[in-house]
Structure formats: structure tokens, C-alpha cells
Enzyme design. Structure first.
Site, mmCIF file in Angstrom:
data_model
loop_
_atom_site.group_PDB
_atom_site.id
_atom_site.type_symbol
_atom_site.label_atom_id
_atom_site.label_comp_id
_atom_site.label_asym_id
_atom_site.label_seq_id
_atom_site.Cartn_x
_atom_site.Cartn_y
_atom_site.Cartn_z
ATOM 1 N N HIS A 191 0.767 -1.358 0.118
ATOM 2 C CA HIS A 191 0.032 -0.032 0.179
ATOM 3 C C HIS A 191 1.056 1.047 0.034
ATOM 4 O O HIS A 191 1.683 1.365 0.795
ATOM 5 C CB HIS A 191 -0.833 0.026 1.156
ATOM 6 C CG HIS A 191 -1.708 1.148 1.302
ATOM 7 N ND1 HIS A 191 -2.917 1.142 0.978
ATOM 8 C CD2 HIS A 191 -1.618 2.559 1.639
ATOM 9 C CE1 HIS A 191 -3.799 2.218 0.997
ATOM 10 N NE2 HIS A 191 -2.624 3.286 1.396
ATOM 11 N N CYS A 192 0.768 1.841 -1.065
ATOM 12 C CA CYS A 192 1.716 3.153 -1.115
ATOM 13 C C CYS A 192 1.027 4.273 -0.612
ATOM 14 O O CYS A 192 0.004 4.898 -1.468
ATOM 15 C CB CYS A 192 2.138 3.442 -2.651
ATOM 16 S SG CYS A 192 3.617 4.473 -2.757
#
Lengths: 500, 151
Positions: A191-192
């Protein structure tokens, strides 16, 4: 007593109305409200824009920071450095810069706004079927077994598939559940926060293109800002070039930003190039899933064998469509199966096609189920959707244990494990959403049919007022109104105890 | 998609799960479920699932055409997909047509209905088993709800 009861009923009606208007996640009443799109009832913790066309994570602050950094740095570069460089060197520089900038922006937006490959949650019938299969496999005990896994052999390598308690599915290989977005994502990379979205199967190539092009852009800007300073200093002297008030920031800001970005972004690009060439996800690499340190025979079953094929597959392979159909319309209730006649065990459930899974922690979910279990014996002669309750694995406890801990008042004497579906409990839960009590609100936020859709059995009306019930009466099944208040109290009692 | 028989009501649903033995490519198990023993011939069922598997393999195939499409898309900054369908989408349309055809010709006459896996997140092939009630039942969509309200 009667006055109090009728008052509570009136309050119930009022709060019902307020629930309907205030809670946006309720399923629509087909007769009155216009058709809703599926993104509006999406159970995950995502934000949608442009009527479902754009999908992002809940926290988007850092994404805006990324955007601002890129825009400001490039803006300064194009306004102040480019005219000088175009004059002194060649006009090709701004052109290349412009192309790079547009590419970076395009890939960033594409990464951030697209569906990373979210797996939709299981329909109630699917979940029920899986539960039955697992139950059969475990010998049909009344207690929920420990975290469920299924083993498959992929290209000679044994891979464990885990059961996702939120989505009620066995996760496909390489899928993972993102706790921030509360979704299972296919080929989950990470998850960026910088792009404000998960990076998964459907947007990995855009993410990679983004960081690659951003590395080139930062190196480009860094190099040419330094060139500008050098050329300027040749003409005017180094210090004056820097001291030039209007020109100071155009030098320093891009320089500083690019200097720090170069190390991080270039490093990240290098890392992802390695991942792509070995066909691994960040997740797998961090866990060392396919590392030879784990065992001699441990290898990556997904790799195609050579670097070129791996790269092509990751970047130029077919792009699967989104599985969640954000812009589709919510259809009327599809046919649901009648409850099984041999329902001995208690598992977790979703109640309708359009049910929303509580977007709170697992323990809150499990508490909800505990309440269901406790309230279930109070409901008799109901047979609509199949009911399956469960406790979450994180809390470890088996259902009966927790329930016995949580039971209070009139419920203690009632046995657990009754298979009757708590359709009315669902109306209870739904109703609780109107409560101002944050604890209850978080617990009962939907997940079930709205009061209208839940079949109201005789004597089991929608829940009573959430406020002002101090009495805990015995279970009087003959009086609908007091039954409601009874439900309310027992449920609230359970809520409070379970939350401890 | 529901059968038009007013008298049929939903009895059971069978879920054909994914077969991951070849990796993450979309493939469904061809194991014949016991609930369908009396309803349909094994060979017909296996044919349907195998054909679907072939379609999905075609959609996800990595070869010359998919590379070309990928590179072209990248070069045009993926704007080409505004006017063109991806190969995957084309194959999905073919699959939808195939399923509809199978339903009409083979499954509906036997009181069965296949739901397109894309509607179930490509996790399962859902086969609904309908029982002929004979009496004037309401359409299966509301049977569960109206049934319990009647109680």
C-alpha cells in the site's frame, strides 16, 4: 410503564427515519429511492470520485503532497531554468522535460485512481457454502477451528492459501488483505501512501512506470539546475548567481527536492526492477517467501525462468478488468438460499447481496457476532437467509466462550448454538446505527438488511429507542414492545461487556 | 438472469472453485459436484468448464499479441483504451455469450443456471439449481423475503 414503552416505540420510529436519511451506506429502498451504483455500497475503506470512476484509499494526504512536490518543482524548473537553458544550450531540453513531466503525471494519476485489483467479497451463499465445506472437513464440531488454510501445489511448490475473515474467501495465491483499505487485493504488492492507493495486479505496471519516469525526471531536473548554476556562475560569478533574489528559490527548491528524491526514487526503481525481473511482489520479498534461505527446494513458482519474460509479463501482459464493477447499478435482491436444516455450527455471515462489512477491526466484528449469537435464541421460527456467525481468529476465543463472557441479564439462561437466523437482530443492528453512542455506532453500522427489507416477524418489531433504557426485563415474548426494549438492553449490555 | 418459469424456485447453489495448480491464471476445477449428479450429464458439465477454462487461458495468454497491445498502450499513454477494448474484455464478452448460450440450450432445460464468474469476482462458477414447484409461486427473487414475512 406503558407510557414509557409507547414513547420508546415512537422514538424508535423517529430514529428509524433519521437513520435512513443520515447513513449513506444503507441499501436503497427500491420503491422510493433511485437506483444506487455499486460503489456507493462498496464495503471497503475506499473513497470514490466522479461517480465511481476514480478509486482511492481513505488517506490521501500524502498523495496531495506528492502531487504538490512534483508540480512545484517542475513549475519552478520550467519557469526559471528552462528559458535560460533553451537560450544557452538547446530548446530540446524543455521539450524532453515536458514529455517526462506529462508521463510522470499520467502514470501517477493512473496508479492512484485505478482499481488495484480488489477482490469483491463473497456473496452470502458463497460464504455459507465455504463454511459448510470447512465444517465438513473439520468433522462438524460446534466450535470454530483455528485460522483456516488450504494448501495447493503450484508448479511443484506447496503454497498455503489463507482464509480471509473479512472478505469470507480463500485468498488466491499472491493476494493479500490490505488493512488500510480493508480489501483483498490480487497480487498485492504494497500500500503506497505516496500514490494514495494499494499497488496490486492492475496498477503495478503504472506504478513502476511512475517511479521509473520520476527517477529520470528528478535526475534530469537535478542535472540541468546544476548546469544552470554553473553556466550562470561563469557569466556572473557563483555567489551572485545564488544570491539573485528572484532566482534564488528556483535554484534551491528544485535542487533540494531532487537531491533527496534521487536517492529514494532511484533506489526504489532499482528495487522494483529487481522484483519485476524475478517476478516477486514486495510482500513476498519482505517475507522471504521464495528465498533459498528457507529451504533448498524453495523457489518461486510464478517466475517464467528468464528475466526478459518476467519483465514482459509484468509490464506488457494483459490487463484484467476490474472485478468490482464500481459503476454498475445495485440490483434487486438475488435469490438467496433457505437456511440449512442441519445448522449446528455458528459462523460469520453477511446478510444480503448488498451487505456492507463493518469497516472496523476484527474484534468489533466478532463482538457483533457474539451479540448475534446471544440474541439468536431469542428469535424463534424464523427462516430466511442462512445465518452464520463466527468469531475472528485474532481474538482467539471460540464463540461460546466469548458469548458466555458477554452474556448478561435475560440472555444468560439461553443456550447458544441455535441455528435460527437472526433476521430481526439484523434490524436491531441496523437500527443501532442511529445511536449516538460511538461504541454502538461503530459496532452496528450496516452489514445487514435495512429494517424495511428484513422480514418483520410478528412480535419482533424493529428495535426500540437506543436511548434511555435502564431496565432489563425478563424475556417476555408475548409483548412486542417490551421485547424490543429487551433486545436493546441485552444487546447493549453485551456490547459493553464485549468491548472490555 | 433467472429462468422464466414462474413455478421454479431456488433450491440450492453449487460453487465451482478455482483451480490454482497452475498458478494465478484463471482456471476452474473440473471436478463434478455431487449435487448435480441427477441433474446433468457429467460430460456436458465438464465440457462447459473446460471451454470456459480455455477462454480464460486465451484472455490471459502472454504472447506476441498481448505484448504488442501492451507496448502500444504504453506508447499512447493508455489513451488508446478510450476507443479500443482490451483483449481481455473482448474475450470476456465471448465468455458471456457462451454462458448465455449454454444456459439456454443445456442448463435451463434441466432447471440449472450458470452465473458468469465475473459477477462473482472470478472466484467461483455459481450454478443455481431450481426446483419446479408446480404451484403458483412468486418469482425466485422475492421468495425468501416474502416467505418469511408470511410467517
Amino acid at each position: 410503564m406503558h407510557l414509557g414503552v409507547s414513547e420508546s416505540m415512537r422514538e424508535c420510529e423517529y430514529s428509524q427515519i433519521s437513520t435512513r436519511s443520515s447513513t449513506p451506506m444503507e441499501t436503497p429502498y427500491k420503491k422510493r429511492t433511485p437506483k444506487k451504483r455499486k460503489w456507493e455500497i462498496f464495503p471497503g475503506r475506499n473513497k470514490f470520485y466522479c461517480d465511481g470512476r476514480i478509486m482511492m484509499a481513505k488517506q490521501t494526504g500524502v498523495f496531495y503532497l506528492t502531487l504538490i512536490l512534483i508540480l512545484v518543482t517542475c513549475g519552478l524548473f520550467f519557469s526559471f531554468d528552462c528559458p535560460f537553458l533553451a537560450q544557452q544550450l538547446t530548446p530540446v531540453i524543455p521539450v524532453i522535460g515536458g514529455v517526462l513531466f506529462l508521463f510522470v503525471l499520467g502514470t501517477l494519476l493512473r496508479t492512484s485512481f485505478s482499481d488495484p485489483g480488489v477482490l469483491p467479497r463473497a456473496s452470502p451463499d458463497e460464504a455459507a457454502d465455504l463454511e459448510r465445506q470447512i465444517d465438513v472437513a473439520n468433522g462438524g464440531t460446534g466450535y470454530r477451528p483455528p485460522p483456516r488454510t488450504k494448501e495447493v501445489v503450484i508448479n511443484g511448490q506447496t503454497v498455503k492459501l489463507k482464509y480471509c475473515f473479512t472478505c469470507k474467501i480463500f485468498r488466491p495465491p499472491r493476494a493479500s488483505h490490505c488493512s488500510l483499505c480493508d480489501n483483498c487485493v490480487e497480487r498485492f504488492d504494497h500500500h503506497c501512501p505516496w500514490v494514495g492507493n494499494c499497488v496490486g495486479r492492475r496498477n503495478y505496471r503504472f506504478f513502476y512506470m511512475f517511479i521509473l519516469s520520476l527517477s529520470f525526471l528528478t535526475i534530469f531536473i537535478f542535472a540541468f539546475v546544476i548546469t544552470h548554476i554553473i553556466l550562470s556562475s561563469h557569466q556572473n560569478g557563483f555567489l551572485s548567481a545564488l544570491k539573485n533574489s528572484p532566482a534564488r528559490y528556483p535554484f534551491t527548491v528544485p535542487l533540494v527536492v531532487c537531491f533527496f528524491s534521487v536517492w529514494s526514487i532511484v533506489g526504489l526503481s532499482g528495487f522494483h526492477t529487481y522484483l519485476i525481473s524475478s517476478n516477486q511482489t514486495t510482500n513476498e520479498d519482505i517475507k522471504g517467501s521464495w528465498s533459498s534461505k528457507r529451504g533448498k527446494d524453495n523457489y518461486n513458482p510464478y517466475s517464467y525462468g528468464n528475466i526478459f519474460t518476467n519483465c514482459c509479463a509484468a509490464l506488457c501482459g494483459p490487463l484484467p478488468p476490474s472485478l468490482i464493477d464500481r459503476r454498475g447499478f445495485v440490483e434487486a435482491d438475488v435469490p438467496q438460499l433457505a437456511p440449512p436444516t442441519n445448522g449446528i455450527t455458528i459462523y460469520g455471515s453477511t446478510q444480503s447481496q448488498q451487505s456492507h462489512t463493518c469497516d472496523q477491526d476484527q474484534c468489533i466484528q466478532s463482538t457483533k457476532f457474539v451479540l448475534q449469537a446471544a440474541a439468536t435464541p431469542l428469535l424463534q421460527h424464523q427462516s430466511s437467509e442462512p445465518v452464520i456467525l463466527t468469531t475472528s481468529p485474532e481474538n482467539g476465543g471460540t464463540l461460546p466462550g466469548r458469548a458466555s463472557l458477554a452474556l448478561t441479564g435475560p440472555c444468560t439462561s439461553l443456550p447458544l448454538g441455535q441455528p435460527t437466523p437472526p433476521t430481526s437482530t439484523s434490524s436491531l443492528s441496523c437500527h443501532e446505527a442511529a445511536d449516538n453512542n460511538p461504541l454502538q455506532e461503530s459496532l452496528f453500522q450496516h452489514h445487514f438488511l435495512t429494517p424495511e427489507e428484513v422480514p418483520s416477524p410478528p412480535g419482533m418489531l424493529h428495535c426500540g429507542s437506543p436511548m434511555g433504557h435502564s431496565h432489563t426485563t425478563q424475556a417476555g415474548f408475548y409483548d412486542p414492545a417490551s421485547q424490543d426494549s429487551l433486545h436493546e438492553d441485552s444487546v447493549r449490555g453485551l456490547v459493553k461487556l464485549s468491548s472490555v | 438472469l433467472r429462468p422464466c418459469h414462474v413455478n421454479a424456485s431456488l433450491a440450492n447453489k453449487v460453487f465451482i472453485q478455482r483451480d490454482y495448480s497452475e498458478g494465478t491464471t484463471c482456471k476452474f476445477q473440473t471436478k463434478f459436484p455431487s449435487e448435480l449428479e441427477s441433474r446433468i450429464e457429467r460430460t456436458l458439465f465438464e465440457d462447459t468448464v473446460k471451454t470456459l477454462n480455455n477462454y480464460y487461458a486465451e484472455a490471459e495468454k502472454i504472447g506476441g499479441q498481448s505484448y504488442l497491445e501492451g507496448c502500444l498502450a504504453c506508447a499512447t499513454a493508455y489513451l488508446i483504451f478510450l476507443c479500443m477494448e482490451t483483449r481481455y474484455e473482448k474475450v470476456l464478452k465471448k465468455i458471456a455469450k457462451y454462458i448465455q448460450e449454454q444456459n439456454e440450450k443445456i442448463y435451463a432445460p434441466r432447471g440449472l443456471l450458470i452465473t458468469d464468474p465475473i459477477e462473482r469476482g472470478m472466484r467461483v462458477i455459481e450454478i443455481s439449481i431450481y426446483e419446479d414447484r408446480g404451484s403458483s409461486g412468486s418469482s425466485s427473487g422475492s421468495s425468501s423475503v416474502s416467505g418469511s414475512t408470511a410467517r
